[in-house]
Design an enzyme around this catalytic site. Structure first.
Site, PDB file in Angstrom:
ATOM      1  N   HIS A 166       0.842  -1.204   0.000  1.00 28.49           N
ATOM      2  CA  HIS A 166       0.000   0.000   0.000  1.00 28.49           C
ATOM      3  C   HIS A 166       0.873   1.247   0.000  1.00 28.49           C
ATOM      4  O   HIS A 166       1.975   1.256   0.547  1.00 28.49           O
ATOM      5  CB  HIS A 166      -1.000  -0.003   1.160  1.00 28.49           C
ATOM      6  CG  HIS A 166      -0.414  -0.077   2.545  1.00 28.49           C
ATOM      7  ND1 HIS A 166       0.046   1.031   3.203  1.00 28.49           N
ATOM      8  CD2 HIS A 166      -0.238  -1.111   3.393  1.00 28.49           C
ATOM      9  CE1 HIS A 166       0.466   0.681   4.411  1.00 28.49           C
ATOM     10  NE2 HIS A 166       0.322  -0.618   4.552  1.00 28.49           N
ATOM     11  N   ASP A 214      -0.342   4.333   1.039  1.00 26.95           N
ATOM     12  CA  ASP A 214      -0.707   5.300   2.090  1.00 26.95           C
ATOM     13  C   ASP A 214       0.018   4.958   3.391  1.00 26.95           C
ATOM     14  O   ASP A 214       0.550   3.853   3.552  1.00 26.95           O
ATOM     15  CB  ASP A 214      -2.229   5.336   2.315  1.00 26.95           C
ATOM     16  CG  ASP A 214      -2.800   4.000   2.779  1.00 26.95           C
ATOM     17  OD1 ASP A 214      -2.274   2.951   2.357  1.00 26.95           O
ATOM     18  OD2 ASP A 214      -3.763   4.000   3.565  1.00 26.95           O
ATOM     19  N   ASP A 269       6.156   0.490   7.473  1.00 21.01           N
ATOM     20  CA  ASP A 269       4.765   0.200   7.080  1.00 21.01           C
ATOM     21  C   ASP A 269       4.296   1.244   6.096  1.00 21.01           C
ATOM     22  O   ASP A 269       3.675   2.195   6.482  1.00 21.01           O
ATOM     23  CB  ASP A 269       3.892   0.172   8.337  1.00 21.01           C
ATOM     24  CG  ASP A 269       2.447  -0.162   8.032  1.00 21.01           C
ATOM     25  OD1 ASP A 269       2.174  -0.705   6.941  1.00 21.01           O
ATOM     26  OD2 ASP A 269       1.586   0.134   8.869  1.00 21.01           O
ATOM     27  N   GLU A 326      -5.106   1.601   2.340  1.00 21.30           N
ATOM     28  CA  GLU A 326      -5.118   0.380   3.161  1.00 21.30           C
ATOM     29  C   GLU A 326      -5.328   0.725   4.617  1.00 21.30           C
ATOM     30  O   GLU A 326      -5.993  -0.005   5.346  1.00 21.30           O
ATOM     31  CB  GLU A 326      -3.798  -0.387   2.985  1.00 21.30           C
ATOM     32  CG  GLU A 326      -3.813  -1.785   3.604  1.00 21.30           C
ATOM     33  CD  GLU A 326      -3.421  -1.834   5.071  1.00 21.30           C
ATOM     34  OE1 GLU A 326      -3.665  -2.867   5.723  1.00 21.30           O
ATOM     35  OE2 GLU A 326      -2.881  -0.840   5.599  1.00 21.30           O
ATOM     36  N   GLU A 327      -4.729   1.836   5.065  1.00 21.46           N
ATOM     37  CA  GLU A 327      -4.703   2.108   6.501  1.00 21.46           C
ATOM     38  C   GLU A 327      -6.092   2.374   7.077  1.00 21.46           C
ATOM     39  O   GLU A 327      -6.356   2.049   8.217  1.00 21.46           O
ATOM     40  CB  GLU A 327      -3.758   3.290   6.796  1.00 21.46           C
ATOM     41  CG  GLU A 327      -2.274   2.974   6.546  1.00 21.46           C
ATOM     42  CD  GLU A 327      -1.711   1.958   7.531  1.00 21.46           C
ATOM     43  OE1 GLU A 327      -2.450   1.511   8.431  1.00 21.46           O
ATOM     44  OE2 GLU A 327      -0.529   1.596   7.386  1.00 21.46           O
TER      45      GLU A 327
HETATM   46 ZN   LIG Z   1       0.647  -1.626   6.414  1.00 19.01          ZN
END
Ligand SMILES: [Zn+2]
Length: 443
Positions: A77, A79, A109, A143-144
C-alpha cells in the site's frame, strides 16, 4: 546482499516515497503512484494508474511471463498513517538515514517494502530473463483506513483480470531468537476477523437528585469490567498447531502450547495469545444526557477480533458469556465483520519462503502466524482465492525498534533489510517460475 547497486537503488526509492506525504486521511496517494510509474518506466515497464478517485490512484505494473507458470502479485500500500511530530528525532517525511537506518513515516509500514517490490520487478524487467508466469506489482491506496473503497477492495471488484495465483504482502518476516536458542522467522498466512460493536446497557433513567441503584452508567462500567475480566477459550488454528508441533510445543494441550510460546520470545508473548482466541475489547464509553439527568442507557463501544471461520454468532456468544444474565443490554455490530481469510501452507510460495530462510539463516524455522490486524491480503484471498502471505524479511533491524516505530514515532528500518526484501522478492518470483500452476487456476 550480493548487489550493492540494488541496495542503493532500493534505499533511494524508499526515501523518495517517504518524502511524498500520503498520510491517510486524506491519502493523496496519486503522486506516490506517479513516482513509481516514472521509476518503473526507466526499466521499460508500462504502468496503469487506476481507481475511482483521481487523487487516490492505484498503480499496476505487469511483467508478462513467457509460459504457463503461476502468476505472482507483489502487493504494497502507498498510504501511511499520519505522523504527529511528537517524539520524532527527525522530521517524518524527509527520508532521513542515520548509520544505515532509514527513519521516516512508512519506513516499515510499508514504503520500504513497496520500494523493495518495485526494485525487484524493475530488476527482473531489466535482466531480460523470462519467467514462466506473470509478475504483477500492485501499489494500492487506502489500506490504513479502508473506508473510502478506492484501494484493493475496488481493484478486486473492478479489475478481476488482475487475479494472481500467489501474492506477497506485508505482515511478517521477523527473525526471532527464541529463549531456547533456536531461530524462527514469522510468516503471516491468515488474519483475524475484525469488527466493532456497541453494547447498549440499560438502567432506570430519571433525575439525578433521586438516584436509584439501577444506574445505566454504573451498569455499563460493570459491563466493561466483565469484558476485561473474561477470556475466551483457546482455539489453536490447524496451521498454528502445525507450527507449534514443528517447534516441539505439543507436549500438553493448547493452553500449554501457548504458554510455551509465550515464554520463548516477548513478541510471541504478545502475538500468540491474540492469535488463538476471540477478543472483545472495550474502547469507548458513551452516554449523552446532561449532568443532572440519569440516562436510561449507556453504550460500551468495543473492538472485536475473531478467529478465521468465526462469525457474529461467536461474538454474541462471547459477550453473553462475559456479561452474564443480570444486565439488560442489546448488542449491535457497528460495521459488518471483515477479514478472517487464511491461505494453506502446502504451496510452492510457502516452500520458497522456507528455502529463502534456510539459505540465509541455516537452521531457522518458518513460523506461520494469524495476523491480529487486517491487511489487503484479505481482499485477494476472499475475491480471487489467491494464496497470499505476509512476508518481508526483517533480519538486520532491531526488532523492538522496528515494532515500536510502526504507526508511532521514529518508524525505521535498516537499509540492509530493504536489500534483503528485494532479494527475497526476486528469489520468490524465480522459485515460483519453476513451479506448476495450481490445478484450480488452469483453464
Ligand atoms: Zn501496512
Amino acid at each position: 546482499m550480493s548487489d550493492p547497486g540494488l541496495r542503493d537503488e532500493v534505499l533511494e526509492l524508499a526515501r523518495e516515497l517517504i518524502r511524498i506525504d500520503t498520510s491517510n486521511p486524506p491519502g493523496n496517494e496519486t503522486p506516490a503512484a506517479e513516482l513509481l510509474a516514472a521509476y518503473l518506466a526507466r526499466a521499460g515497464l508500462e504502468c496503469e494508474l487506476i481507481g475511482p478517485d483521481p487523487a487516490r490512484l492505484n498503480l499496476v505494473a505487469r511483467l508478462q511471463g513467457g509460459g504457463d507458470g503461476p502468476s505472482l502479485m507483489l502487493m504494497a500500500h502507498t498510504d501511511v498513517v499520519p505522523a504527529p511530530s511528537d517524539g520524532w528525532s527527525v522530521p517524518p517525511f524527509e527520508g532521513h538515514v542515520r548509520d544505515g537506518l532509514l527513519i521516516g513515516r512508512g519506513a516499515a509500514d510499508m514504503k520500504g517494502e513497496l520500494a523493495a517490490r518495485a526494485v525487484a520487478l524493475a530488476e527482473l524487467a531489466r535482466s531480460g530473463e523470462e519467467l514462466a508466469g506473470d509478475v504483477v506489482l500492485v501499489a494500492e491506496a487506502d489500506e490504513e483506513r479502508n473506508t473510502a473503497g478506492v484501494g484493493m477492495s475496488w481493484l478486486v471488484r473492478e479489475r478481476p483480470d488482475l487475479r494472481c495465483d500467489y501474492a506477497i504482502n506485508e505482515g511478517s518476516g521477523w527473525l526471532l531468537e527464541l529463549a531456547d536458542g533456536r531461530r524462527v522467522v514469522t510468516v503471516s498466512v491468515g488474519e483475524k476477523v475484525v469488527g466493532s460493536l456497541r453494547i447498549r446497557v440499560r438502567g432506570r433513567g430519571g433525575h439525578a437528585s433521586v438516584p436509584s441503584g439501577n444506574n445505566a452508567v454504573g451498569n455499563a462500567a460493570t459491563a466493561v469490567q466483565r469484558l476485561l475480566g473474561y477470556q475466551a477459550p483457546v482455539l489453536v488454528p490447524p496451521t498454528v498447531e502445525r507450527a507449534f508441533g514443528a517447534l516441539g510445543a505439543t507436549a500438553g494441550g493448547a493452553e500449554e502450547a501457548v504458554a510455551w510460546a509465550r515464554d520463548q520470545h516477548p513478541h510471541l508473548a504478545e502475538l500468540i495469545p491474540a492469535m488463538v482466541r476471540l477478543t472483545v475489547t472495550p474502547t469507548g464509553l458513551e452516554a449523552t444526557e446532561p449532568a443532572n439527568v440519569i440516562p436510561p442507557c449507556a453504550d460500551v463501544i468495543c473492538d472485536c477480533r475473531a478467529l478465521p471461520g468465526q462469525g457474529e454468532e461467536d461474538v454474541r456468544a462471547h459477550v453473553a458469556e462475559a456479561l452474564g444474565d443480570d444486565l439488560d443490554y442489546e448488542l449491535e455490530f457497528l460495521e459488518p465483520l471483515e477479514g478472517g481469510t487464511e491461505s494453506p501452507v502446502d504451496t510452492p510460495l510457502y516452500r520458497a519462503c522456507e528455502e529463502y530462510v534456510e539459505r540465509r539463516l541455516p537452521g531457522a524455522v518458518l513460523l506461520p502466524l494469524i495476523e491480529p490486524g487486517f491487511t489487503d491480503s484479505h481482499w485477494v484471498r476472499g475475491a480471487h482465492g489467491t494464496v497470499a502471505y505476509g512476508f518481508a524479511p526483517v533480519f538486520s533491524t532491531d526488532l523492538d525498534a522496528y515494532m515500536d516505530g510502526i504507526h508511532a514515532a521514529d518508524e525505521c528500518i535498516q537499509a540492509a533489510d530493504l536489500a534483503e526484501m528485494t532479494e527475497f522478492n526476486l528469489f520468490a518470483a524465480r522459485a515460483l517460475s519453476r513451479a506448476a500452476r495450481p490445478q484450480s487456476s488452469r483453464s
